[in-house]
Scaffold this motif. Structure first.
Motif: not given
Length: 266
Positions: A178-187
């Motif tokens: 819910r936090v790490t994976l969505p925020l790493s989508v740009p990378g």
């Protein structure tokens, strides 16, 4: 204020000339050959021939299949690697990251030749597994291009966001999804762009691993080798359109990368 008599506009001249000679002019030549026949007359036969020829359509589908599998394999390997590096307590993370980059410092042909020798010892006949060897070779070549953007994105994430999620009752798994994976989508999107597009056209790996099949890059080369510049130019133009479309789709994510939310280190 001009420096040594040079203004900002005059400093643009070399860059504009470079673009005009090496980008714009070749593109116009490509367009000219794509929409003309051997007599120089305008025609749409090259375009319609691409979508009616089973050979070109089959090559396009095969290229998409190789690029998709290669990108998926790179992502499955790169994300856990980048996640461990970014969240580990290692004091010298940059040294560990450099280990993954070191193969890129070696000549591309030497790396693929070494891989070919290893596969020859294991398989005997490389022609028996052309698809597997192509995916393996491209994964070996493009994996660092997937690791670096994801690592750069994960290393910039604010740890307080994970702590806040845990304070709200989330466990490690929930905080990740819910936090790490969505925020790493740009990378992730940045890494996919740098792996998917080149793997559609990198026919050198297929040639060096004795792959008898074609991808888009090798198909274009075969057209020009047969002096069919008109058909080869049309295929190259269509491939360029696919790349532009893919770039437009991922444009919003790359804009976030440029603002520092994600990150492509290459």
């Amino acid at each position: 204020m001009p420096v040594f008599g040079l203004t900002r506009k005059s400093l643009r001249i070399p860059y504009v000339l470079f673009l005009a000679v090496f980008v714009v002019a070749p593109l116009f030549v490509l367009i000219y050959y794509a929409f003309t026949n051997g007599s120089g007359q305008p025609t749409m036969r090259n375009l319609t021939g691409f979508f009616t020829d089973p050979n070109t359509l089959g090559t396009l589908c095969y290229s998409f299949a190789i690029a998709f599998v290669c990108t998926l394999v790179c992502l499955l390997i790169a994300y856990p690697t980048a996640y461990i590096l970014a969240n580990s307590g290692f004091r010298h993370k940059s040294v560990l990251l450099m280990i993954f980059i070191l193969p890129m410092w070696i000549n591309f042909s030497l790396r693929i030749t070494a891989l070919k020798e290893i596969l020859t010892m294991i398989e005997g006949n490389l022609a028996m597994y052309p698809f597997f060897n192509a995916v393996l070779g491209m994964t070996y070549d493009f994996l660092p291009f997937m690791i670096l953007p994801i690592y750069n994105t994960l290393s910039k994430l604010d740890p307080s966001l994970i702590e806040a999620a845990k304070d709200l009752g989330a466990d490690e798994t929930q905080a990740f999804f819910r936090v790490t994976l969505p925020l790493s989508v740009p990378g992730i999107i940045s890494g996919i762009s740098m792996v998917f597009l080149p793997s559609m056209t990198n026919y050198v790996v297929l040639d060096m691993l004795y792959n008898s099949t074609y991808i888009m890059g090798s198909l274009i080369g075969s057209y020009f080798a047969a002096y069919n510049w008109h058909g080869g130019s049309m295929i190259a133009l269509i491939l360029l359109a696919i790349i532009c479309l893919f770039t437009l789709v991922t444009e919003s994510y790359t804009e976030e990368d440029s603002k520092g939310i994600g990150g492509a280190m290459l």
